[in-house]
Design a protein around this motif. Sequence first.
Motif, PDB file in Angstrom:
ATOM      1  N   HIS A  52       0.807  -1.218   0.000  1.00 47.77           N
ATOM      2  CA  HIS A  52       0.000   0.000   0.000  1.00 47.77           C
ATOM      3  C   HIS A  52       0.844   1.273   0.000  1.00 47.77           C
ATOM      4  CE1 HIS A  52      -3.638  -2.343   1.738  1.00 47.77           C
ATOM      5  NE2 HIS A  52      -3.704  -2.261   0.421  1.00 47.77           N
ATOM      6  N   LEU A  53       2.005   1.241   0.638  1.00 50.02           N
ATOM      7  CA  LEU A  53       2.804   2.454   0.770  1.00 50.02           C
ATOM      8  C   LEU A  53       3.895   2.582  -0.285  1.00 50.02           C
ATOM      9  CD1 LEU A  53       3.200   2.703   4.649  1.00 50.02           C
ATOM     10  CD2 LEU A  53       1.329   3.514   3.180  1.00 50.02           C
ATOM     11  N   ALA A  54       4.301   1.442  -0.891  1.00 51.90           N
ATOM     12  CA  ALA A  54       5.393   1.511  -1.862  1.00 51.90           C
ATOM     13  C   ALA A  54       5.161   0.678  -3.112  1.00 51.90           C
ATOM     14  CB  ALA A  54       6.703   1.054  -1.205  1.00 51.90           C
ATOM     15  N   GLY A  55       4.016  -0.005  -3.191  1.00 49.82           N
ATOM     16  CA  GLY A  55       3.812  -0.930  -4.288  1.00 49.82           C
ATOM     17  C   GLY A  55       2.785  -0.516  -5.316  1.00 49.82           C
ATOM     18  N   TYR A  56       1.925   0.444  -4.981  1.00 48.26           N
ATOM     19  CA  TYR A  56       0.958   0.874  -5.996  1.00 48.26           C
ATOM     20  C   TYR A  56       0.720   2.369  -5.893  1.00 48.26           C
ATOM     21  CZ  TYR A  56      -3.286   0.915  -2.898  1.00 48.26           C
ATOM     22  OH  TYR A  56      -4.237   1.159  -1.952  1.00 48.26           O
ATOM     23  N   ASP A  57       0.035   2.893  -6.906  1.00 51.45           N
ATOM     24  CA  ASP A  57      -0.235   4.330  -6.973  1.00 51.45           C
ATOM     25  C   ASP A  57      -1.725   4.560  -6.811  1.00 51.45           C
ATOM     26  OD1 ASP A  57       2.441   5.185  -7.472  1.00 51.45           O
ATOM     27  OD2 ASP A  57       2.249   4.389  -9.487  1.00 51.45           O
ATOM     28  N   GLY A  63       1.109   9.923  -7.378  1.00 57.18           N
ATOM     29  CA  GLY A  63       0.407   9.449  -6.200  1.00 57.18           C
ATOM     30  C   GLY A  63       0.766  10.237  -4.964  1.00 57.18           C
ATOM     31  N   VAL A  64       0.629   9.595  -3.808  1.00 55.42           N
ATOM     32  CA  VAL A  64       0.870  10.284  -2.550  1.00 55.42           C
ATOM     33  C   VAL A  64       2.331  10.696  -2.395  1.00 55.42           C
ATOM     34  CG1 VAL A  64      -1.055   9.195  -1.353  1.00 55.42           C
ATOM     35  CG2 VAL A  64       1.174   8.073  -1.354  1.00 55.42           C
ATOM     36  N   TRP A  65       3.223  10.054  -3.147  1.00 57.85           N
ATOM     37  CA  TRP A  65       4.638  10.409  -3.102  1.00 57.85           C
ATOM     38  C   TRP A  65       4.974  11.569  -4.041  1.00 57.85           C
ATOM     39  CZ3 TRP A  65       7.948   8.471   0.456  1.00 57.85           C
ATOM     40  CH2 TRP A  65       7.591   7.284   1.107  1.00 57.85           C
ATOM     41  N   GLY A  66       3.992  12.036  -4.803  1.00 54.59           N
ATOM     42  CA  GLY A  66       4.258  13.083  -5.779  1.00 54.59           C
ATOM     43  C   GLY A  66       4.796  12.552  -7.078  1.00 54.59           C
ATOM     44  N   ALA A  67       4.967  11.236  -7.169  1.00 52.59           N
ATOM     45  CA  ALA A  67       5.452  10.565  -8.382  1.00 52.59           C
ATOM     46  C   ALA A  67       5.059   9.103  -8.274  1.00 52.59           C
ATOM     47  CB  ALA A  67       6.969  10.709  -8.516  1.00 52.59           C
ATOM     48  N   SER A  68       5.245   8.372  -9.339  1.00 55.94           N
ATOM     49  CA  SER A  68       4.937   6.952  -9.314  1.00 55.94           C
ATOM     50  C   SER A  68       5.838   6.235  -8.318  1.00 55.94           C
ATOM     51  CB  SER A  68       5.134   6.346 -10.709  1.00 55.94           C
ATOM     52  OG  SER A  68       5.079   4.938 -10.657  1.00 55.94           O
ATOM     53  N   THR A  69       5.273   5.288  -7.578  1.00 55.66           N
ATOM     54  CA  THR A  69       6.092   4.513  -6.643  1.00 55.66           C
ATOM     55  C   THR A  69       7.175   3.729  -7.376  1.00 55.66           C
ATOM     56  OG1 THR A  69       4.420   2.746  -6.723  1.00 55.66           O
ATOM     57  CG2 THR A  69       4.317   4.279  -4.874  1.00 55.66           C
ATOM     58  N   GLU A  70       6.946   3.409  -8.643  1.00 51.77           N
ATOM     59  CA  GLU A  70       7.968   2.724  -9.435  1.00 51.77           C
ATOM     60  C   GLU A  70       9.191   3.613  -9.616  1.00 51.77           C
ATOM     61  OE1 GLU A  70       8.225   0.077 -13.545  1.00 51.77           O
ATOM     62  OE2 GLU A  70       6.662   1.585 -13.307  1.00 51.77           O
ATOM     63  N   ASP A  71       8.982   4.923  -9.703  1.00 48.85           N
ATOM     64  CA  ASP A  71      10.102   5.866  -9.831  1.00 48.85           C
ATOM     65  C   ASP A  71      10.720   6.194  -8.480  1.00 48.85           C
ATOM     66  OD1 ASP A  71       9.707   6.026 -12.595  1.00 48.85           O
ATOM     67  OD2 ASP A  71       8.211   7.618 -12.366  1.00 48.85           O
ATOM     68  N   VAL A  72       9.897   6.258  -7.444  1.00 48.73           N
ATOM     69  CA  VAL A  72      10.402   6.599  -6.110  1.00 48.73           C
ATOM     70  C   VAL A  72      11.220   5.450  -5.524  1.00 48.73           C
ATOM     71  CG1 VAL A  72       9.738   7.222  -3.750  1.00 48.73           C
ATOM     72  CG2 VAL A  72       8.461   8.149  -5.700  1.00 48.73           C
ATOM     73  N   PHE A  73      10.754   4.214  -5.727  1.00 48.71           N
ATOM     74  CA  PHE A  73      11.436   3.023  -5.194  1.00 48.71           C
ATOM     75  C   PHE A  73      11.696   2.020  -6.324  1.00 48.71           C
ATOM     76  CE2 PHE A  73       8.554   4.545  -1.784  1.00 48.71           C
ATOM     77  CZ  PHE A  73       9.497   4.874  -0.816  1.00 48.71           C
TER      78      PHE A  73
END
Length: 389
Positions: A52-57, A63-73
């Motif tokens: 939920h926090l790092a695997g999907y948008d 998303g909530v990170w301001g970018a895709s979680t794929e790019d953030v992590f």
Amino acid sequence: MTTSTVPGLKPAAGRAGAPPGRATIIPARRPSRLYVLDGLRLVAALAVVLYHLAGYDRYGVAGVWGASTEDVFPLLHRVAQYGWLGVELFFLISGFVICMSCWGRNVRDFAVSRVVRLFPAFWFCVLATAVAMRLSGDTGMTASRVLTNLTMLHEPLKVPHVDPSYWSLWAEMRFYVLFGGLLLWGLTYRRVMAFCGIWMLGSVLAPVSGIPLLVVMFQPQYAPFFIGGVLIFLMYRFGTSPLLWLMLGGSWLLAQHQLLTLVRGAEAWSRVQVSWTASLVLVTAFYGVLLAAALGRLNFFNRAWLVPAGALTYPLYLLHERLGWFAIQRLHGTVPPLALLAGLIAVLLAASWAVHRFVERPLGLRLRRWLATGLEKAGPSRRRPAATP
């Protein structure tokens, strides 16, 4: 201490409910509790948290990170995108634990245990999440929505979840209703086997029956996992048999089929391709680990210190999603992503311990006493005597 039918050990007196044609014995060195299941539950919860926090948008590419979680992590995301399967592990464990905890109990005992186990932490987490979201400006968090969520029946009433992770509780409750019906009849080896067989067949036929209620009750997508857990418990209690192995294999085969649909849903959330093969490998590993625990292959890991780990699981599951997104939205611009994620998980674990220690335990005890008083006034329970196979 449970009993089992393990070949090669000296038979003891026969016991009602034992599998036909096999002696019931008192096994040597059988652990009175499978503490390893507590550890597995926390692993499942942490997998869901990472998903939920790092695997999907949740809100699209930005998303909530301001970018895709794929790019953030870039690396973590490849693992976290399969964290949704932690729920399937929960369902497997639930099938095992519910069957184990119900043996020798009546429906009244079962109902009280489920209310006491589920509702105190749930009520607190619903209210805490709703207050936090309301203070953050979420106008959709209406009083009626929150109050209806407190019943845990909001999903069939088509009321939005206060926290999206609550969806799995409706699946659990339907399992409890089905198993409660079996309890009215009385638990024996043969009856539980018949229950599993009828449920498997019903989960296949319900979607083509044209009767929506059957689909709701038999819940084809998740039935194989609950059934698999129940069958593995029978192996734990009574030992293995060819029929049990065949039925467990049938449960796994139905599970792999349902993964086709479940994987498509995961892809819609994670917005990346999710491998059915990798998902099946993980689900097979879940079956294997639970089976290994039941057959004593993980006794070296059966340690009492895992109990606190299991106690964190339910509050962690209830608290993490909406509150986690809220914290990430507020802090991702000032705290490095990995540090924020690690710190947030640590805070959520600490909050989960606090909920267990100061809400779940004391309120659960009071609720149990209150329910017991009311049930005593209603009259003595009628415990069904142990039935023969």
